[in-house]
Design an enzyme around this catalytic site. Structure first.
Site, mmCIF file in Angstrom:
data_model
loop_
_atom_site.group_PDB
_atom_site.id
_atom_site.type_symbol
_atom_site.label_atom_id
_atom_site.label_comp_id
_atom_site.label_asym_id
_atom_site.label_seq_id
_atom_site.Cartn_x
_atom_site.Cartn_y
_atom_site.Cartn_z
ATOM 1 N N CYS A 8 0.842 -1.191 0.000
ATOM 2 C CA CYS A 8 0.000 0.000 0.000
ATOM 3 C C CYS A 8 0.885 1.251 0.000
ATOM 4 C CB CYS A 8 -0.891 -0.006 1.234
ATOM 5 S SG CYS A 8 -1.872 1.475 1.368
ATOM 6 N N CYS A 14 -0.776 6.520 6.622
ATOM 7 C CA CYS A 14 -2.052 6.150 7.231
ATOM 8 C C CYS A 14 -1.850 5.577 8.629
ATOM 9 C CB CYS A 14 -2.772 5.141 6.330
ATOM 10 S SG CYS A 14 -4.058 4.202 7.124
ATOM 11 N N CYS A 17 -2.244 0.016 9.107
ATOM 12 C CA CYS A 17 -1.704 -1.346 8.956
ATOM 13 C C CYS A 17 -0.262 -1.366 9.441
ATOM 14 C CB CYS A 17 -1.756 -1.781 7.499
ATOM 15 S SG CYS A 17 -3.429 -2.010 6.884
ATOM 16 N N CYS A 91 -8.391 0.573 -0.223
ATOM 17 C CA CYS A 91 -7.584 0.121 0.910
ATOM 18 C C CYS A 91 -7.534 -1.392 0.861
ATOM 19 C CB CYS A 91 -8.256 0.624 2.191
ATOM 20 S SG CYS A 91 -7.740 -0.234 3.671
ATOM 21 N N GLN A 215 -18.693 -7.191 15.074
ATOM 22 C CA GLN A 215 -17.339 -7.599 14.684
ATOM 23 C C GLN A 215 -17.073 -7.232 13.234
ATOM 24 O OE1 GLN A 215 -15.049 -8.796 16.627
ATOM 25 N NE2 GLN A 215 -16.138 -9.550 18.426
ATOM 26 N N TYR A 244 -20.826 -8.092 28.209
ATOM 27 C CA TYR A 244 -20.366 -7.211 27.120
ATOM 28 C C TYR A 244 -20.870 -7.794 25.796
ATOM 29 C CZ TYR A 244 -17.016 -6.181 30.901
ATOM 30 O OH TYR A 244 -16.432 -5.892 32.108
ATOM 31 N N GLU A 265 -25.146 -5.576 28.447
ATOM 32 C CA GLU A 265 -24.492 -4.633 27.533
ATOM 33 C C GLU A 265 -24.860 -3.209 27.932
ATOM 34 O OE1 GLU A 265 -22.442 -4.526 24.683
ATOM 35 O OE2 GLU A 265 -22.928 -2.386 24.713
ATOM 36 N N ASP A 313 -16.566 -10.601 26.866
ATOM 37 C CA ASP A 313 -15.901 -10.069 25.668
ATOM 38 C C ASP A 313 -15.801 -8.548 25.800
ATOM 39 O OD1 ASP A 313 -14.970 -9.630 23.124
ATOM 40 O OD2 ASP A 313 -16.809 -10.201 22.092
ATOM 41 N N CYS A 340 -9.649 -8.509 22.820
ATOM 42 C CA CYS A 340 -8.955 -7.927 21.662
ATOM 43 C C CYS A 340 -7.701 -7.192 22.113
ATOM 44 C CB CYS A 340 -9.896 -7.005 20.885
ATOM 45 S SG CYS A 340 -10.587 -5.696 21.885
HETATM 46 N N1 SAH Z 1 -19.650 -9.738 22.308
HETATM 47 C C1 SAH Z 1 -19.994 -8.768 21.310
HETATM 48 C C2 SAH Z 1 -19.462 -7.365 21.557
HETATM 49 C C3 SAH Z 1 -18.046 -7.219 22.015
HETATM 50 S S1 SAH Z 1 -17.407 -5.565 21.966
HETATM 51 C C4 SAH Z 1 -19.616 -9.264 19.928
HETATM 52 O O1 SAH Z 1 -18.860 -10.228 19.783
HETATM 53 O O2 SAH Z 1 -20.103 -8.701 18.955
HETATM 54 C C5 SAH Z 1 -17.555 -5.014 23.603
HETATM 55 C C6 SAH Z 1 -18.922 -4.535 23.979
HETATM 56 O O3 SAH Z 1 -18.871 -4.129 25.338
HETATM 57 C C7 SAH Z 1 -19.441 -3.317 23.206
HETATM 58 O O4 SAH Z 1 -20.708 -3.630 22.655
HETATM 59 C C8 SAH Z 1 -19.554 -2.214 24.272
HETATM 60 O O5 SAH Z 1 -20.676 -1.356 24.059
HETATM 61 C C9 SAH Z 1 -19.735 -3.023 25.528
HETATM 62 N N2 SAH Z 1 -19.334 -2.391 26.803
HETATM 63 C C10 SAH Z 1 -18.307 -1.521 27.011
HETATM 64 N N3 SAH Z 1 -18.210 -1.219 28.318
HETATM 65 C C11 SAH Z 1 -19.173 -1.920 28.955
HETATM 66 C C12 SAH Z 1 -19.565 -2.050 30.322
HETATM 67 N N4 SAH Z 1 -18.930 -1.377 31.290
HETATM 68 N N5 SAH Z 1 -20.595 -2.847 30.625
HETATM 69 C C13 SAH Z 1 -21.241 -3.543 29.643
HETATM 70 N N6 SAH Z 1 -20.919 -3.467 28.338
HETATM 71 C C14 SAH Z 1 -19.897 -2.670 27.995
#
Ligand code: SAH
Length: 386
Positions: A8, A14, A17, A91, A215, A244, A265, A313, A340
């Site tokens: 790229c 940028c 990457c 991209c 995602q 989450y 969430e 997550d 992540c």
């Molecule tokens: N498990 C989902 C989202 C993961 S991303 C998937 O795989 O698609 C992380 C998520 O946590 C986001 O949606 C964000 O809004 C949420 N989040 C962030 N802080 C938080 C908190 N304190 N309590 C609950 N959710 C939260």
């Protein structure tokens, strides 16, 4: 698999990457080393799962609009840690159709005499374009983020865009009139279609709205979720917490194996999507709670409710002590931690592993080829319950 590097021309400018100077094999090795360095003391790390074709995987593409020094309209990404737009037309990691649509919009606003927004003077109209594409459904959402609500020649603009890209299934105007680095504002106006797209994942249908987290790499997401299910090994009467949970994807997939699932969430839009998704897939044994995951866990632990499996997550910042301490009180048989950010993962796993939990498996998955980011799933089990 690619062997060339630095393909790229914008690689340096940028900054998106970070690993493009390495072949894909070397990138995977780099990520593997990073995870082993941080997590290796807890358990052996499984080989990272890479992509067969690590290009154009991003189903969510964002472009900022502005002007260059010659006053020409440009669209692209912000140079890392600055507010300068680096013009991008295509991209290597973004969806190609999305990039095409952004170029069309840039040409169209010029002919419609629509001004790009100027962050310094807070004048002009079009700030960003956000595109989300359903990988298996083919549905495409275009979000036009504007600095004000009044959209002159709205109808003819939409018609012109649709005639060039009939594959677009919905167009949303999002109003963001604040001095902020966030892309989206609070108000959405649906200009065409139903304001959301649908996507199929692991046999279920999911609705994606402009603001909710989803995602960004659909191929690897399916692999990630399947691994998470394998690690969770949910039994038919199990009570499962999906913390989450975003739009409820993991919880909905888990509901097939479980007695009852609760998704937690913080983002209201995501919770709305999650409830809608459960209905869409006709799932009865799931409920969603809009709350801070830590607070929810504290209250659940107090109320004496039990949980057999907790899938968590969290965002890059990881979880917090409130959550982790209550998790210990709830004492689920298994904890599946999807992360992540291996640094915050290490911190949180360290705490749990000093308190009755043992790491049983660590699986890195490459969700973000060419970038330095790496996703990891960790299975922990309760020492007294396995
Ligand atoms: N498990 C989902 C989202 C993961 S991303 C998937 O795989 O698609 C992380 C998520 O946590 C986001 O949606 C964000 O809004 C949420 N989040 C962030 N802080 C938080 C908190 N304190 N309590 C609950 N959710 C939260």
């Amino acid at each position: 698999m690619m062997n060339k590097t630095n393909q790229c021309p914008l690689y340096k400018k940028c900054g998106g990457c970070q690993l493009q100077n390495l072949t894909y094999e070397k990138q995977l090795l780099f990520k593997m080393k990073k995870v082993v360095g941080l997590m290796g003391k807890f358990h052996r790390v499984e080989k990272i799962i890479g992509m067969k074709n690590p290009y154009h995987y991003r189903n969510k593409v964002q472009a900022a609009f502005g002007r260059d020094r010659q006053n020409r309209i440009i669209s692209g990404v912000y140079q890392s840690s600055t507010h300068k737009i680096v013009p991008v037309d295509n991209c290597l990691i973004e969806d190609e159709k999305a990039d095409e649509i952004i170029v069309t919009i840039r040409k169209l606003i010029k002919s419609f005499k629509i001004k790009p927004f100027d962050d310094n003077t807070m004048t002009g109209f079009l700030r960003h374009v956000l595109i989300k594409r359903g990988f298996s459904s083919g549905e495409i959402m275009v979000v036009l983020v504007t600095g004000s609500e009044q959209f002159k020649s709205k109808r003819s603009f939409i018609n012109a865009l649709l005639s060039r890209h009939p594959e677009i299934t919905t167009i949303v105007q999002n109003i963001n009139n604040k001095r902020t680095s966030l892309v989206l504002g609070d108000k959405n106006i649906t200009l065409y279609g139903d304001g959301v797209i649908k996507e199929r994942l692991c046999g279920y249908t999911f609705t994606i709205s402009p603001k909710a987290f989803y995602q960004i790499n659909p191929i690897q997401t399916e692999i990630l979720y399947k691994k998470a299910m394998e690690f969770a090994d949910i039994q038919k009467d199990d009570t499962v917490i999906d913390a989450y949970c975003g739009t409820g994807t993991i919880g909905i997939i888990a509901s097939k194996y479980a007695g009852q699932v609760t998704g937690v969430e913080l983002n209201k839009d995501a919770v709305k999507d999650a409830i809608r998704n459960a209905k869409l897939n006709n799932i009865k044994n799931i409920n969603f709670i809009c709350a801070d995951a830590g607070r929810y866990m504290v209250e659940t632990a107090k109320s004496g409710i039990s949980a057999d499996v907790v899938i968590m997550d969290p965002p890059r910042a990881g979880s917090d002590m409130k959550f982790l301490k209550s998790l210990l009180k709830l004492a689920p048989r298994k904890v599946v931690y999807i992360s992540c950010n291996p640094e915050t993962l290490k911190r949180d796993v360290m705490f749990l592993s000093k308190n009755n939990y043992k790491v049983r498996k660590i699986q890195p998955v490459d969700m973000f080829p060419h970038t330095e980011h790496v996703e990891c799933i960790v299975l922990m089990s309760h020492l007294g319950k396995n």
